[in-house]
Design an enzyme around this catalytic site. Structure first.
Site, short mmCIF file in Angstrom:
data_model
loop_
_atom_site.label_atom_id
_atom_site.label_comp_id
_atom_site.label_asym_id
_atom_site.label_seq_id
_atom_site.Cartn_x
_atom_site.Cartn_y
_atom_site.Cartn_z
CG HIS A 169 -1.89 -1.10 1.27
ND1 HIS A 169 -2.79 -1.34 0.26
CD2 HIS A 169 -2.11 -2.06 2.20
CE1 HIS A 169 -3.51 -2.41 0.56
NE2 HIS A 169 -3.12 -2.87 1.73
CG ASP A 206 -2.73 -8.39 1.03
OD1 ASP A 206 -2.00 -8.60 2.00
OD2 ASP A 206 -3.77 -7.68 1.09
CG HIS A 208 -6.29 -5.24 2.13
ND1 HIS A 208 -5.71 -6.12 3.01
CD2 HIS A 208 -7.39 -4.73 2.76
CE1 HIS A 208 -6.43 -6.16 4.14
NE2 HIS A 208 -7.45 -5.33 4.01
CE1 TYR A 339 -2.25 -7.76 9.00
CE2 TYR A 339 -3.94 -8.10 7.34
CZ TYR A 339 -2.78 -7.49 7.76
OH TYR A 339 -2.12 -6.63 6.91
C1 X5A Z 1 -0.89 -5.13 4.13
C2 X5A Z 1 -2.33 -5.10 4.54
C3 X5A Z 1 -4.24 -3.84 5.27
C4 X5A Z 1 -4.63 -2.50 5.80
C5 X5A Z 1 -6.09 -2.52 6.24
C6 X5A Z 1 -6.54 -1.21 6.80
N1 X5A Z 1 -2.87 -3.93 4.88
N2 X5A Z 1 -7.92 -1.27 7.18
O1 X5A Z 1 -2.96 -6.15 4.58
ZN ZN Z 2 -3.87 -7.13 2.99
#
Ligand code: X5A
Ligand code: ZN
Length: 709
Positions: A169, A206, A208, A339
């Site tokens: 990101h 990933d 995201h 996570y």
């Molecule tokens: C690297 C990654 C996620 C950020 C989420 C913020 N970032 N809500 O998984």
């Molecule tokens: Zn992510």
């Protein structure tokens, strides 16, 4: 050629020091549990361990502005409260000070120290690990660089960098989404500038959207960026219009950004594999990268609170295996998100297993992509079709208007605390324990490839690590399986058959993962015929037979669901039944690739065989690299249980390359991409709609959204 594992304990130092529910999931335990899991499964010990180094400021400058790097450097002089205030200027970011501890750890006995740590803005005692986000983030970027160097200098074939903070990101002058420096983007630039690479593929699995990577390369045709991500029509973070499928790059980079937005949660193994087969891999083979970088986030795995997807850890072994078909197997995976500690660790282990060349566990669950996934695939294919020959040749892709409603009901995102959320957590726990059970029930066979060869001395051409199998079934037993046919009455043919059946036994009893056997030409069809019947009566539940060349389906095979016969090189495209398919030999690389990716693998993944026989008849017509790719790809659907039958008169190179891909090596390049011929395309267009009702992984279009008809 081995697998590198790049890591440094200092990357566990940074942590969130204030209350922030959004950021608290990015915790040091992500790295420590993943590493422990690798150790417990004996995987870490099989890798080349490399200690991460810090990226230099010049290296950070490949992607980031000098001002931004200076700002991060400056954070080392700030205290916790100042860092909290600075963090607030970014979206979902926290920064850690140089030292959070006031006292020396109890373990430390002060005394003379020989270390020579360079001076820092504020005096940090040498016994204290460096903890600043700046230090950790430089290690994370440095780890990616070191991995790329190890692979591109040939020290290893591939590897994984276990890092935090993540990177995808982060942008030229901003931190974002837990990311500080864009580790993978920096590694890609480095590969180009220091190693002279001209084409790098970045696969971002990933959950995201790695918008940081997209922005950095959006006008650059030398980097193909693919990302799938939870999108929900823009309702999911980071809520960007440019995460949608119609963002395809700019200027010279048009078509080199590929976004696959998932508009519903709950995507699973079938959806992910379908995305690779129908979107990523056709483009990637056409692009022909020299290096594959993976933004390997595991928040796309089951149980993750961010992703809320359903893909199980084995799926990442399959994805990794598929990527190793590119770039001579030079795959560098760099950790991003993930996570759910258990799901993350198991998925990391599966990825490393695949990098090490171990066969992947068979995918669990129904192999049927869901409607919303198909709709997404179709939208990307339509958006990318103008830029990629391999999408044009498979028939015009209809354009779906954004927001075409898709009637199929799927769970919407689950707020934590809801009963459904708890159910999802249980579901994840179940899936993970099933995985552990599977690991016990199907341990990796002690021998990865055994070869049975008829020509004396042929074993010398076998790659290192491949067992030259001398065993054979007693002649009378082999004979009992043969039909009263002349070909097998011959001595050599019967001897070869005995070896094939012996090898089959060893595969079916779990001693050997895959095998390769040579048979005398006139007996090819008869040997295959026996092998199929023998396999089915000796424990194979579902047997896929891929017969290349002029080989007829054994006469008494029935459509009982236990065997699927696929002939490549038939006179015309036919499908007398769902279990009997014939397709002409494709003549171009493009034709071969669409046959493999859009027909053979979807059939194989839908059928879920526990044994695959690949038979290459005499004058089968495939070039060695094509045969090798086919065999390598077929390891996936059958959990690595592949028996390849080749003609003893075929070149020693064919035997060597088949044994080496079955052993987990990357297949050689197919050579320059050439567009499929109209005949090749027509054969697939004829077969696919006929087979789709039964073999769901063939689907690319939702019926309700089928604007093609
Ligand atoms: C690297 C990654 C996620 C950020 C989420 C913020 N970032 N809500 O998984
Ligand atoms: Zn992510």
């Amino acid at each position: 050629m081995g697998t590198a594992l790049v890591y440094h304990e200092d990357m566990t130092a940074a942590r969130l020091l204030w209350d922030d529910p959004e950021c608290e999931i990015e915790c040091p335990e992500r790295l420590t549990t993943a590493l422990e899991c690798l150790q417990q499964q004996g995987l870490e010990q099989r890798c080349l361990r490399l200690a991460a180094r810090e990226a230099s400021e010049a290296e950070l400058g490949l992607v980031h502005s000098p001002e931004y790097v200076a700002l991060l450097r400056g954070t080392q002089a700030l205290g916790t409260r100042e860092l909290q205030a600075l963090s607030k200027q970014y979206d979902a970011v926290y920064l850690h000070p140089v030292r959070a501890l006031a006292d020396p750890p109890p373990s430390h006995t002060s005394g003379t120290c020989a270390c020579s740590r360079p001076a820092l803005p504020c005096a940090v005692p040498c016994w204290l690990p460096l903890q600043s986000t700046f230090h950790c983030a430089r290690l994370a970027a440095g780890a990616a660089l070191q991995l790329v160097d190890a692979v591109l200098t040939g020290a290893v074939r591939n590897g994984l960098a276990l890092v935090r903070p993540p990177g995808h990101h982060s942008q030229r002058a901003t931190a974002n989404g837990f990311c500080v420096f864009n580790n993978v983007a920096i590694a890609a630039k480095h590969a180009q500038q220091q190693h002279g690479l001209r084409r790098v593929l970045i696969v971002d699995w990933d959950v995201h959207h790695g918008q940081g990577i997209q922005y950095i390369f959006e006008d650059d045709p030398s980097v193909l960026y693919f990302s799938w991500h939870r999108y929900e029509h823009g309702h999911f973070w980071p809520h960007l219009r440019e995460s949608d499928a119609d963002a395809v790059g700019r200027g010279r980079g048009l078509g080199f950004t590929v976004n696959l937005p998932w508009n519903q949660v709950g995507m699973g193994n079938a959806d992910y594999v379908a995305a690779f087969l129908h979107v990523l891999l056709p483009l990637a083979f056409e692009f022909d990268p020299e290096l594959v970088l993976v933004s390997a986030g595991f928040d796309s795995a089951i149980g993750d609170p961010e992703g809320q997807m359903l893909a199980t850890p084995e799926c990442f072994a399959h994805l990794t295996q598929l990527l190793q078909m590119l770039a001579g197997g030079r795959v560098c995976a760099v950790l991003e998100g993930g996570y759910h500690l258990e799901s993350l660790s198991q998925s990391v282990c599966m990825t490393v297993r695949a990098l090490l060349g171990d066969p992947a566990l068979p995918l669990s669950g129904p192999m049927e992509p869901q409607g919303s996934a198909l709709e997404s695939l179709q939208r990307v294919r339509a958006a990318q079709a103008p830029h990629w020959v391999s999408l044009q040749q498979q028939g015009a892709a209809p354009v779906l208007s954004p927001g075409t409603p898709c009637p199929e009901g799927r769970p919407s995102p689950l707020p934590p605390g809801e009963p459904e959320f708890k159910a999802a957590v249980t579901q994840a726990a179940d899936a993970l324990s099933v995985l552990l059970e599977q690991l016990h029930l199907h341990p990796t066979p002690p021998i990865r490839v055994a070869a049975a060869l008829t020509v004396p001395d042929a074993g010398r051409a076998l790659p290192l690590g491949v067992l030259c199998e001398e065993g054979s079934l007693p002649r009378e037993e082999a004979q009992a399986w043969a039909r009263p046919r002349e070909t097998l009455a011959q001595d050599e043919a019967l001897a070869a058959l005995g070896k094939v059946l012996y090898l089959l036994d060893r595969i079916l009893d779990g001693q050997v993962s895959s095998g390769m056997a040579a048979t005398p030409a006139p007996a090819a069809a008869a040997t295959l015929d026996v092998a199929v019947r023998y396999g089915l009566s000796h424990g194979a539940q579902r047997l896929l037979c891929v017969a290349v060349g002029q080989l007829d389906r054994p006469p008494d095979l029935t459509d009982d669901g236990r065997n699927l016969w696929l002939n490549i090189g038939g006179k015309e495209a036919t499908a007398p039944s769902m279990f009997h398919v014939s397709v002409p030999l494709p003549v171009t690389t493009g034709g071969f690739l669409s046959c493999a990716l859009a027909l053979v693998l979807p059939l194989a993944y839908s059928f879920q065989p526990d044994l695959v026989l690949v038979a290459l008849g005499l004058a089968h017509g495939l070039r060695d690299p094509q045969a090798a790719l086919l065999a390598a790809l077929l390891r996936g659907p059958a959990g690595g249980r592949v028996l390849a039958l080749v003609d003893e008169e075929s070149t020693p190179q064919l035997a060597t390359v088949l044994a080496s891909v079955l052993n987990g090596e990357a297949p050689p390049s197919l050579g320059p991409f050439s567009m499929a011929t109209p005949e090749d395309t027509q054969a697939l267009m004829y077969l696919r709609p006929r087979l789709e009702p039964r073999w769901k992984m063939l689907q690319r279009l939702l019926e309700c959204c089928d604007l093609a008809a």
